[in-house]
Motif scaffolding. Sequence first.
Motif, short mmCIF file in Angstrom:
data_model
loop_
_atom_site.label_atom_id
_atom_site.label_comp_id
_atom_site.label_asym_id
_atom_site.label_seq_id
_atom_site.Cartn_x
_atom_site.Cartn_y
_atom_site.Cartn_z
N SER A 186 2.00 4.98 0.64
CA SER A 186 1.74 6.05 1.61
C SER A 186 1.52 7.37 0.87
O SER A 186 1.92 7.52 -0.30
CB SER A 186 2.93 6.20 2.55
OG SER A 186 4.07 6.68 1.84
N PRO A 187 0.88 8.35 1.52
CA PRO A 187 0.70 9.66 0.88
C PRO A 187 2.03 10.29 0.46
O PRO A 187 2.12 10.91 -0.60
CB PRO A 187 0.00 10.48 1.95
CG PRO A 187 -0.71 9.48 2.80
CD PRO A 187 0.18 8.27 2.82
N GLU A 188 3.06 10.13 1.30
CA GLU A 188 4.36 10.70 0.98
C GLU A 188 4.96 10.03 -0.26
O GLU A 188 5.53 10.69 -1.13
CB GLU A 188 5.31 10.54 2.17
CG GLU A 188 4.92 11.31 3.41
CD GLU A 188 3.83 10.64 4.22
OE1 GLU A 188 3.30 11.29 5.14
OE2 GLU A 188 3.51 9.47 3.94
N GLU A 211 0.84 -1.19 0.00
CA GLU A 211 0.00 0.00 0.00
C GLU A 211 0.88 1.24 0.00
O GLU A 211 1.83 1.34 0.77
CB GLU A 211 -0.91 0.00 1.23
CG GLU A 211 -1.94 1.10 1.20
CD GLU A 211 -3.00 0.94 2.27
OE1 GLU A 211 -3.88 1.83 2.38
OE2 GLU A 211 -2.95 -0.07 3.01
N THR A 230 3.25 8.59 -2.62
CA THR A 230 2.42 8.99 -3.77
C THR A 230 2.92 10.30 -4.35
O THR A 230 3.08 10.44 -5.57
CB THR A 230 0.95 9.12 -3.35
OG1 THR A 230 0.48 7.87 -2.84
CG2 THR A 230 0.09 9.55 -4.53
N VAL A 231 3.18 11.27 -3.47
CA VAL A 231 3.68 12.57 -3.93
C VAL A 231 5.04 12.41 -4.58
O VAL A 231 5.31 12.98 -5.65
CB VAL A 231 3.76 13.56 -2.74
CG1 VAL A 231 4.46 14.84 -3.18
CG2 VAL A 231 2.36 13.87 -2.22
N ALA A 258 -0.11 14.72 -7.88
CA ALA A 258 -1.50 14.29 -7.95
C ALA A 258 -1.60 13.10 -8.90
O ALA A 258 -1.69 13.27 -10.11
CB ALA A 258 -2.38 15.44 -8.41
#
Length: 322
Positions: A42-44, A40, A46-47, A167
Amino acid sequence: MANILVFVETSPAGGVAGSARGLLAAAAALGTPVAVVASEVSPEATVALGQAGASLIHQGIGEQAGAMLTGPAVEALETAVAAYSPAAVVVSNSADGREIAGRLAVRVGGALLADAVSLRLDGDRIVAGHSIFGGAYDVESTVEGGLPIVTVRQGAIDGVTSEGGGAVEIVTSQLTGTVPGARVTAVHDAPATSARPELRTAKTVVSGGRGLGSKENFALVEQLADALGAAVGASRAAVDAGYVDQHAQVGQTGVSVSPQLYIALGISGAIQHRAGMQTAKTIVAINKDGDSPIFDVADFGIVGDVFTVVPQLIEALAARPQ
């Protein structure tokens, strides 16, 4: 543009491997990069992947993700191959990456192009460049049938970072565990022993050879590396002489590096050493023997005593405006 799958290695803590940017840049030159992660995201992360050029992230999740070696990665890639019909799959030429690429090639009927240092398009064909036989020859290879699965030498292709990226759409697939793999029962983080960059992925490397003369004199290599914010490397002769630990060895039987800048101090330049560093973007050699083979691959060469030249260089670096 055709989809190009990029397998992104991650740490147990979810961090993105340093090789990801170069792999995504290589994929962007061929088509539309699709990042594949066997965990999975992480948001970090993904950026970071969005800024590195990923147009889409395909994450494989399941109980075995992170608990098994290479199996989840192979399954996530196999699922992504079926979903996106890619023109190629790009993987890091790491120990895990080579195993993942080989197993994937068998499962999808693909063809393996190993240890590429460049990638380009020739019409509809993907052409991989390789540095072979100890760096004596540059050759190219391509695939006549089947899906090209390419392992790329770490550091050989420069990554890019876009501050406006980040994004990115995330698509999730459920891992079934049908691909076998050894199970990880525990992870123990090894404490960092040095503040210097990791040798394999460093942008600048300073290496020392037998010409340093002793373990005490090898400190000169470390001083210049610290002045440049560089990693420390060594020739096999320096390692065998006990000047530095084996993990610093650059060459055919050590680490292969492709930094922006490689500085060789007191290294004669035997073919075994050149095999591990001559794909560096800029090579600087300092050696008192003007006939040393290292000068054959150096972009800039200084014939002189390292114990005279290097302290002057360190002094000049220290005097630079900050």
